[in-house]
Design a protein around this motif. Structure first.
Motif, PDB file in Angstrom:
ATOM      1  N   UNK A 188       0.827  -1.230  -0.062  1.00  0.00           N
ATOM      2  CA  UNK A 188      -0.124   0.017  -0.072  1.00  0.00           C
ATOM      3  C   UNK A 188       0.838   1.231  -0.097  1.00  0.00           C
ATOM      4  N   UNK A 246      -8.845   9.961  -3.024  1.00  0.00           N
ATOM      5  CA  UNK A 246      -8.304   8.893  -4.092  1.00  0.00           C
ATOM      6  C   UNK A 246      -8.497   9.390  -5.468  1.00  0.00           C
ATOM      7  N   UNK A 257      -8.235  17.070   1.057  1.00  0.00           N
ATOM      8  CA  UNK A 257      -7.390  17.531   1.920  1.00  0.00           C
ATOM      9  C   UNK A 257      -7.716  18.722   2.531  1.00  0.00           C
ATOM     10  N   UNK A 282      -2.623  13.916  12.463  1.00  0.00           N
ATOM     11  CA  UNK A 282      -2.699  12.661  11.727  1.00  0.00           C
ATOM     12  C   UNK A 282      -1.824  11.693  11.838  1.00  0.00           C
ATOM     13  N   UNK A 340      -2.901   8.155  13.890  1.00  0.00           N
ATOM     14  CA  UNK A 340      -2.528   7.103  12.913  1.00  0.00           C
ATOM     15  C   UNK A 340      -3.288   7.309  11.425  1.00  0.00           C
ATOM     16  N   UNK A 341      -4.208   8.368  11.413  1.00  0.00           N
ATOM     17  CA  UNK A 341      -5.003   8.466  10.418  1.00  0.00           C
ATOM     18  C   UNK A 341      -4.269   8.852   8.941  1.00  0.00           C
ATOM     19  N   UNK A 359      -2.024   7.069   7.704  1.00  0.00           N
ATOM     20  CA  UNK A 359      -1.971   5.765   6.704  1.00  0.00           C
ATOM     21  C   UNK A 359      -2.749   6.339   5.415  1.00  0.00           C
ATOM     22  N   UNK A 360      -3.802   6.581   5.677  1.00  0.00           N
ATOM     23  CA  UNK A 360      -4.787   7.186   4.366  1.00  0.00           C
ATOM     24  C   UNK A 360      -4.204   7.811   3.437  1.00  0.00           C
ATOM     25  N   UNK A 361      -3.594   9.066   3.823  1.00  0.00           N
ATOM     26  CA  UNK A 361      -2.964  10.255   3.035  1.00  0.00           C
ATOM     27  C   UNK A 361      -1.629   9.504   2.340  1.00  0.00           C
ATOM     28  N   UNK A 362      -0.927   8.656   2.869  1.00  0.00           N
ATOM     29  CA  UNK A 362       0.204   8.107   2.591  1.00  0.00           C
ATOM     30  C   UNK A 362       0.243   7.027   1.664  1.00  0.00           C
ATOM     31  N   UNK A 363      -1.358   6.203   1.563  1.00  0.00           N
ATOM     32  CA  UNK A 363      -1.651   5.128   0.837  1.00  0.00           C
ATOM     33  C   UNK A 363      -2.395   5.632  -0.581  1.00  0.00           C
ATOM     34  N   UNK A 364      -2.727   6.922  -0.521  1.00  0.00           N
ATOM     35  CA  UNK A 364      -3.477   7.424  -1.653  1.00  0.00           C
ATOM     36  C   UNK A 364      -2.432   7.694  -2.823  1.00  0.00           C
ATOM     37  N   UNK A 365      -3.333   7.770  -4.001  1.00  0.00           N
ATOM     38  CA  UNK A 365      -2.470   7.756  -5.197  1.00  0.00           C
ATOM     39  C   UNK A 365      -2.113   9.214  -5.560  1.00  0.00           C
ATOM     40  N   UNK A 366      -1.368   9.983  -4.540  1.00  0.00           N
ATOM     41  CA  UNK A 366      -0.928  11.282  -4.640  1.00  0.00           C
ATOM     42  C   UNK A 366       0.641  11.565  -4.489  1.00  0.00           C
TER      43      UNK A 366
END
Ligand SMILES: Nc1ncnc2c1ncn2[C@@H]1O[C@H](COP(=O)(O)OP(=O)(O)O)[C@@H](O)[C@H]1O
Ligand SMILES: [Mg+2]
Lengths: 304, 253
Positions: free
Chosen positions: A52, A106, B9, B83, B87-88, B90-97
């Protein structure tokens, strides 16, 4: 079917020297459900995090939907939904806002109709305007799932979805997983619970100390490794296994009312005929016969 | 550029701001009023005009800068530290950006809040003193650039910090002294020669000087030096953030 996830020679050594993954290779087909089993600290979360983009791999290549997660990370990551092991949510945020955020993050266009479907599916629709901190633990986990599904992923990672979840929610989650599978979503889940892997997985991988020590179709695994047990119930109790039956692998139950015979399904089948013959020769009266197959749990314990 | 992700964001961060709008609004207004009472009415009455500008009017640009800089740093550092802490992230770091989109979202939001507060303080000042802004465009430009560059600095601080103490200590020990010694409440030319030279090593001096020039057409250093300084500072912060994401430092193990 094509490979949705393809991992080749993945290793991860953390900065403190801790080796979490060692040369792991693994392919998952589209629409397949793979369960990764392994004790705490085996490297399951690290594996998911590497795919991921949360952890930088030390070695190896990862492809998602044919896209390299390093050189083509945008295409690869937009296919992935991740439900992390820890419950991490902004406490003051409303449920609907966190889900909208996930979708926007996303890069998907706003679509409240789709989000409504997801929230209803997870029984969260009534709570859409509640703040996260007002929800129970199980509901928070559902919110995490809703966030992961918000951008319509093709691959879903569930990192220990059943940790600290009650039986009812676990069943609901299994149902959701099979619904997603029917839509062609590929699912990779990690779990401590063997019954979970047994209930929903197509294939099972076992990770121990950073190595993938086993990867096999669940059915084949049970069949290949599985021993069967023949339970012979007796009419009247006996004190010990008669001497002429000693050459069989027999175990007498505590109450003396039944004899258990362990056998391999691959073994020659006339052993059972011989055993039954010799039992009647020994003048024991059989009241019932029952066979059962060993579970993944027993296989799992024997592996580690 | 993936504008939807940036927007997500940005909106998410601004919602946090609006949830606490009253606090965000009230505290800078009250502290500005206090500064005016103390420096303006009490002390200012005993100080003649500085460089031809009435003292109360003279401190307005410095007051705005003081709040904007501290707000930008604390908003941006908290915005990314929180974040990380819960721990939130994770979402930003796993996003396609990519890193730029993450930075634009977080820093853009922090800078907007700081800008808003800067404008509120400016409006408050108008109740105390008549101000004529000679170069309004340059004034806005300086204000916006200061909001952005100090939010970038705050972002770096938030990524670096491992606990809340560090998060609060750095602004307190480094930013606040630099701002106070950067000529918020005095002209550098009022200092002895030696301290004038020392002051030139303080980047904040250039920002406050340029900002004050936009108000009163008077500055400690040349306006072009000020512009160059703020552009260099902004570029430097962006470069550091680029390196942070490149190496995954404190974000991706
Ligand atoms: N950020 C990290 N830094 C250093 N070591 C880590 C880090 N994350 C995990 N580890 C170590 O890597 C190993 C695998 O951890 P993990 O992937 O979380 O296992 P699992 O999910 O199977 O319980 C453990 O020994 C753990 O202590
Ligand atoms: Mg784990």
């Amino acid at each position: 079917m094509t490979d949705m996830l393809s991992i080749t020679g993945l290793s991860k050594r953390y900065n403190d020297g801790q080796v979490a993954l060692e040369n792991v290779s693994l392919d998952v087909k589209e629409g397949e459900i793979l369960a990764l089993l392994g004790p705490n600290g085996a490297g399951k979360t690290t594996l998911i995090s590497a795919v991921c983009g949360l952890v930088v791999p030390s070695e190896g290549h990862i492809k998602v939907g044919g896209f390299d997660t390093k050189s083509n990370y945008r295409s690869a990551r937009s296919l992935i939904g991740l439900v992390p092991q820890e419950i991490s949510l902004e406490p003051f945020e409303k449920v609907i806002n966190t889900v909208r955020f996930s979708r926007g993050l996303f890069g998907k266009n706003p679509n409240d109709n789709y989000l409504e479907i997801v929230l209803r599916q997870l029984s969260l629709w009534d709570k859409k305007n509640s703040k996260i901190m007002q929800l129970s633990g199980g509901m928070k986990r559902r919110v995490l799932i809703a966030k992961a599904l918000a951008h319509e992923p093709r691959v879903l990672f569930l990192d220990e979805p059943s940790a600290g979840v009650d039986v009812e929610l676990r069943r609901e989650m299994w149902k959701l997983v099979s619904e997603l599978k029917s839509q062609g979503v590929t699912i990779i889940l990690t779990t401590h619970y063997i019954e979970e892997a047994e209930a929903i997985a197509d294939r099972v991988g076992v990770i121990s100390k950073g190595k993938l020590i086993l990867l096999e179709e669940k059915k084949a695994l049970i069949k290949r490794m599985g021993q069967k047990k023949l339970e012979i119930s007796l009419h009247s109790p006996i004190a010990a296994i008669p001497a002429q039956l000693q050459h069989f692998q027999l175990f007498l139950s505590d109450d003396g009312m039944s004899i258990n015979y362990m056998y391999d399904t691959k073994g020659s089948t006339n052993e059972i005929t011989k055993l039954l013959n010799e039992i009647s020769n020994a003048d024991l009266q059989i009241s019932d016969l029952q066979t059962s197959q060993s579970s993944l749990e027993e296989i799992f314990v024997s592996l580690i | 550029m993936n504008f939807r992700s940036i927007q997500a964001i940005y909106v998410f961060e601004m919602t946090r701001f609006f949830r606490t709008l009253l606090q965000s609004f009230v505290s800078p207004v009250i502290s500005t009023c206090l500064y005016f009472v103390v420096f303006g009415a009490a002390i200012g009455g005993r100080i003649d005009a500085v460089e031809g500008v009435n003292y109360i009017a003279f401190i307005v640009p410095g007051l705005i800068m003081l709040s904007v800089m501290t707000q930008a740093v604390s908003n941006a550092s908290f915005g990314i530290y929180f974040p990380k802490f819960i721990g939130t992230i994770y979402e930003v770091l796993s996003a396609p950006i990519n890193f730029l989109e993450i930075v634009v979202g977080y820093v853009g939001a922090a800078a907007s809040k700081a800008l808003f507060i800067g404008l509120v303080i400016l409006a408050t000042s108008l109740f105390f003193v008549d101000i004529e802004i000679i170069h309004p465009i340059i004034m806005i430009l300086f204000l916006v650039f200061t909001c952005i560059s100090f939010s970038l600095l705050g972002f770096i601080l938030g990524v670096w910090a491992n606990n809340f103490e560090q998060l609060q200590l750095v602004p307190l020990l480094i930013i606040t002294p630099l701002v106070f010694l950067g000529g918020s409440f005095y002209s550098i030319s009022m200092l002895p020669k030696f301290w004038q030279v020392v002051s030139l090593f303080n980047p904040v001096v250039y920002l406050i000087s340029g900002f004050r020039w936009a108000f009163y057409d008077h500055s400690d250093v040349s306006i072009f030096t000020s512009l160059l300084a703020i552009i260099l500072f902004t570029g430097f912060c962006i470069f550091i953030i680029f390196i942070i994401f490149k190496t995954g430092w404190r974000l991706r193990p």
